[in-house]
Design a protein around this motif. Sequence first.
Motif, mmCIF file in Angstrom:
data_model
loop_
_atom_site.group_PDB
_atom_site.id
_atom_site.type_symbol
_atom_site.label_atom_id
_atom_site.label_comp_id
_atom_site.label_asym_id
_atom_site.label_seq_id
_atom_site.Cartn_x
_atom_site.Cartn_y
_atom_site.Cartn_z
ATOM 1 N N PHE A 17 0.833 -1.205 0.000
ATOM 2 C CA PHE A 17 0.000 0.000 0.000
ATOM 3 C C PHE A 17 0.871 1.259 0.000
ATOM 4 O O PHE A 17 0.650 2.181 -0.800
ATOM 5 C CB PHE A 17 -0.918 -0.019 1.226
ATOM 6 N N PHE A 18 1.848 1.305 0.872
ATOM 7 C CA PHE A 18 2.662 2.515 0.955
ATOM 8 C C PHE A 18 3.629 2.656 -0.219
ATOM 9 O O PHE A 18 3.995 3.773 -0.592
ATOM 10 C CB PHE A 18 3.391 2.575 2.299
ATOM 11 N N MET A 19 4.009 1.551 -0.827
ATOM 12 C CA MET A 19 4.806 1.670 -2.048
ATOM 13 C C MET A 19 3.938 2.196 -3.194
ATOM 14 O O MET A 19 4.389 3.028 -3.986
ATOM 15 C CB MET A 19 5.420 0.318 -2.417
ATOM 16 N N ARG A 20 2.694 1.731 -3.290
ATOM 17 C CA ARG A 20 1.789 2.204 -4.340
ATOM 18 C C ARG A 20 1.470 3.684 -4.186
ATOM 19 O O ARG A 20 1.246 4.385 -5.177
ATOM 20 C CB ARG A 20 0.497 1.376 -4.331
ATOM 21 N N HIS A 21 1.409 4.160 -2.947
ATOM 22 C CA HIS A 21 1.033 5.561 -2.683
ATOM 23 C C HIS A 21 2.205 6.337 -2.078
ATOM 24 O O HIS A 21 1.998 7.284 -1.313
ATOM 25 C CB HIS A 21 -0.170 5.600 -1.743
ATOM 26 N N GLU A 22 3.393 5.927 -2.436
ATOM 27 C CA GLU A 22 4.598 6.495 -1.810
ATOM 28 C C GLU A 22 4.691 7.998 -1.999
ATOM 29 O O GLU A 22 4.978 8.744 -1.054
ATOM 30 C CB GLU A 22 5.837 5.813 -2.395
ATOM 31 N N GLU A 23 4.429 8.482 -3.198
ATOM 32 C CA GLU A 23 4.573 9.915 -3.463
ATOM 33 C C GLU A 23 3.582 10.728 -2.633
ATOM 34 O O GLU A 23 3.924 11.774 -2.076
ATOM 35 C CB GLU A 23 4.350 10.201 -4.946
ATOM 36 N N ARG A 24 2.357 10.234 -2.520
ATOM 37 C CA ARG A 24 1.332 10.960 -1.763
ATOM 38 C C ARG A 24 1.685 11.058 -0.282
ATOM 39 O O ARG A 24 1.618 12.131 0.320
ATOM 40 C CB ARG A 24 -0.031 10.269 -1.912
ATOM 41 N N PHE A 25 2.066 9.935 0.331
ATOM 42 C CA PHE A 25 2.166 9.909 1.784
ATOM 43 C C PHE A 25 3.548 10.284 2.319
ATOM 44 O O PHE A 25 3.653 10.687 3.486
ATOM 45 C CB PHE A 25 1.746 8.540 2.315
ATOM 46 N N THR A 26 4.561 10.167 1.538
ATOM 47 C CA THR A 26 5.876 10.558 2.061
ATOM 48 C C THR A 26 6.017 12.066 2.154
ATOM 49 O O THR A 26 6.967 12.561 2.760
ATOM 50 C CB THR A 26 7.008 9.974 1.196
ATOM 51 N N ARG A 27 5.068 12.815 1.587
ATOM 52 C CA ARG A 27 5.069 14.270 1.774
ATOM 53 C C ARG A 27 4.425 14.669 3.094
ATOM 54 O O ARG A 27 4.504 15.813 3.513
ATOM 55 C CB ARG A 27 4.308 14.942 0.619
ATOM 56 N N ASN A 28 3.762 13.702 3.742
ATOM 57 C CA ASN A 28 3.072 13.947 5.005
ATOM 58 C C ASN A 28 4.075 13.852 6.158
ATOM 59 O O ASN A 28 4.733 12.829 6.342
ATOM 60 C CB ASN A 28 1.958 12.904 5.179
ATOM 61 N N ALA A 29 4.192 14.915 6.942
ATOM 62 C CA ALA A 29 5.175 14.943 8.028
ATOM 63 C C ALA A 29 4.944 13.826 9.035
ATOM 64 O O ALA A 29 5.881 13.316 9.660
ATOM 65 C CB ALA A 29 5.135 16.300 8.724
ATOM 66 N N ARG A 30 3.673 13.414 9.202
ATOM 67 C CA ARG A 30 3.361 12.362 10.174
ATOM 68 C C ARG A 30 3.772 10.979 9.662
ATOM 69 O O ARG A 30 3.714 10.010 10.409
ATOM 70 C CB ARG A 30 1.865 12.372 10.494
ATOM 71 N N MET A 31 4.184 10.900 8.401
ATOM 72 C CA MET A 31 4.548 9.617 7.807
ATOM 73 C C MET A 31 6.063 9.494 7.604
ATOM 74 O O MET A 31 6.527 8.650 6.842
ATOM 75 C CB MET A 31 3.840 9.452 6.451
ATOM 76 N N PHE A 32 6.838 10.311 8.322
ATOM 77 C CA PHE A 32 8.285 10.324 8.112
ATOM 78 C C PHE A 32 8.905 8.953 8.371
ATOM 79 O O PHE A 32 9.799 8.507 7.649
ATOM 80 C CB PHE A 32 8.938 11.371 9.019
ATOM 81 N N HIS A 33 8.429 8.255 9.405
ATOM 82 C CA HIS A 33 9.018 6.958 9.729
ATOM 83 C C HIS A 33 8.735 5.938 8.632
ATOM 84 O O HIS A 33 9.542 5.039 8.375
ATOM 85 C CB HIS A 33 8.488 6.452 11.071
ATOM 86 N N ILE A 34 7.589 6.075 7.966
ATOM 87 C CA ILE A 34 7.275 5.184 6.843
ATOM 88 C C ILE A 34 8.251 5.453 5.697
ATOM 89 O O ILE A 34 8.773 4.521 5.071
ATOM 90 C CB ILE A 34 5.825 5.405 6.360
ATOM 91 N N LYS A 35 8.488 6.719 5.431
ATOM 92 C CA LYS A 35 9.418 7.083 4.360
ATOM 93 C C LYS A 35 10.797 6.515 4.626
ATOM 94 O O LYS A 35 11.433 5.946 3.720
ATOM 95 C CB LYS A 35 9.489 8.616 4.253
ATOM 96 N N ARG A 36 11.259 6.612 5.856
ATOM 97 C CA ARG A 36 12.589 6.090 6.191
ATOM 98 C C ARG A 36 12.653 4.577 5.986
ATOM 99 O O ARG A 36 13.653 4.046 5.487
ATOM 100 C CB ARG A 36 12.933 6.434 7.647
ATOM 101 N N ASN A 37 11.593 3.871 6.365
ATOM 102 C CA ASN A 37 11.580 2.418 6.181
ATOM 103 C C ASN A 37 11.538 2.036 4.713
ATOM 104 O O ASN A 37 12.213 1.094 4.285
ATOM 105 C CB ASN A 37 10.380 1.806 6.918
ATOM 106 N N LEU A 38 10.746 2.760 3.924
ATOM 107 C CA LEU A 38 10.681 2.467 2.493
ATOM 108 C C LEU A 38 12.019 2.691 1.816
ATOM 109 O O LEU A 38 12.392 1.960 0.882
ATOM 110 C CB LEU A 38 9.610 3.340 1.822
ATOM 111 N N GLU A 39 12.760 3.682 2.273
ATOM 112 C CA GLU A 39 14.071 3.971 1.678
ATOM 113 C C GLU A 39 15.066 2.847 1.908
ATOM 114 O O GLU A 39 16.046 2.711 1.175
ATOM 115 C CB GLU A 39 14.619 5.286 2.250
ATOM 116 N N ARG A 40 14.810 2.010 2.916
ATOM 117 C CA ARG A 40 15.712 0.901 3.206
ATOM 118 C C ARG A 40 15.460 -0.309 2.303
ATOM 119 O O ARG A 40 16.291 -1.217 2.235
ATOM 120 C CB ARG A 40 15.563 0.477 4.670
ATOM 121 N N PHE A 41 14.329 -0.340 1.624
ATOM 122 C CA PHE A 41 14.016 -1.476 0.757
ATOM 123 C C PHE A 41 14.777 -1.346 -0.561
ATOM 124 O O PHE A 41 14.689 -0.318 -1.241
ATOM 125 C CB PHE A 41 12.515 -1.535 0.444
#
Length: 528
Positions: free
Chosen positions: A478-502
């Motif tokens: 889900f977060f890979m499919r909507h990565e651009e939308r949600f990684t701009r959200n400050a509350r989703m910073f930890h998700i962005k960091r985890n996705l960057e590790r993949f």
Amino acid sequence: MDHSLRTLDHGRSTLSLVHVVFGDQLNRQCSVISELPKNTVVLMVEVSSASTKPVSHYQRTLLFLSAMRAFAQELTEHGQRVHYVRITDAENTHTFQDEIVRCSRLIGATSLSCVRPGSHQALTSVQDAASALQIPFQLHEDSHFFDTPQGFNQWADGRKELRLEYYYRELRKKTGILMDSPKEPSGGAWNFDSENRKPWRGSTSDLPVPVSLPEDQIVAEVRKDLAVAMPDLPGKQHGFRWPITPAAANHHLHDFIENRLPRFGDYQDAIVAGQPFMHHGLLSSSLNLKLLNPRDVVAAALDAYNKGAAPINSVEGFIRQILGWREFIRGVYWREGPLYQDRNALHHTGSLPEWFWTADTDMKCQSDAIDPVLEYGYSHHIQRLMITGNFALTSGMNPKAVSDWFLGMFVDGVEWVTEPNVIGMALHADGGIVGSKPYASTGRYVKKMSDCCKTCRYKPEVKSGPEACPMSVMYWDFFMRHEERFTRNARMFHIKRNLERFDDQERSQIKYAATELRKSLGLAGETP
């Protein structure tokens, strides 16, 4: 006891004002009902379309019709004239608007009125009936609630975001509920969420058993009518436990206050297999049908707190659901209008899997969450949001289909409360009106808050392969499919960091696993 209902003669009479009462307006203490002019007829109709569009759980229909008949009987016993149409009546056209028109002509109505109902469709049905009859229509605001749609709009106008916490604080200040002074909340904090996230690690024998009252003659009569009119409604028919009168609802309220409220706060997010009730109130259907007044419910919780019978984290957590979340959701519903139900900001089109109707899935958390829905028309709020709703979100199910399922399959389903909770809170399909971020989690959350994973064949930590947890796979997909939308959200910073590790290989494995899961689980539809 005689449960027959007095109706009008078929001729015209001096009773020319018609006040329509819907199945979620069963409140004789309502000022509008208590102050009706003497020449007013209360019109109540049972229509099959209310149980087929969307399809309704058998117990939801049984509850609404039983409570309506009990209310009509109460009104007649207090001298109010009632015209009541049963679902089995030969003349019944089975739509609200057509029945209002037909009965109003029969009565000789010169005007129509109603209290603001629980859906845009219900309100439109009365308005359109009045237009068809060419008579005046008057809408009364519902005094059941702490706030009005107009009051909510005054608070919301000019705000960039609508957030429950700020609205809830405003209502606390306005009402003085849980306030030590005009600016100081009781207990020194506005909420105690941090204390209310404990998993249950005790024995199931230590969990309180909610009271369940025997069925009465009204319920038996409705069962007979449903056997004729709608025998094929989904859900179990036995085990009906829901109050149909204010007296029964108050009995349930006092049972909750005494036996479950004290530990409600600590364990309100806990999930235990085979234990759908836990420490929850089981009061939502009584509140939504107006069998209970929310002021009485809040007062009972406050009384327990003031007597030292329940701690502040339990009382505040419970009152926040009544004074905060319930009022906020209703405000959003009326503010956003009838097109809100079609919101699909994430463009999800997946169909509902068959196991939404059978609970037949090898995902233990999902089967445990849906089993009580089929059994009772109920699951508690964390099962709804973080298990069923969570998976519907991350797997890409169509929001309208999911919302219709929640509306029809839960005994407390009324449109104003279901749509924003599902479309907004659970599925983030409104683009962030109700919640600033998606409420999604991996199987690790389920493992932390429940005992489901102990007997499940899937492993929450695994993201690919035969043991991969569908909750975890769909979360990351889900977060890979909507990565651009949600990684701009400050509350989703930890998700962005985890996705960057993949790396590319891990992303491909997750995407492949998610695609195969959708096929095996019957989740047809495109995913962006």
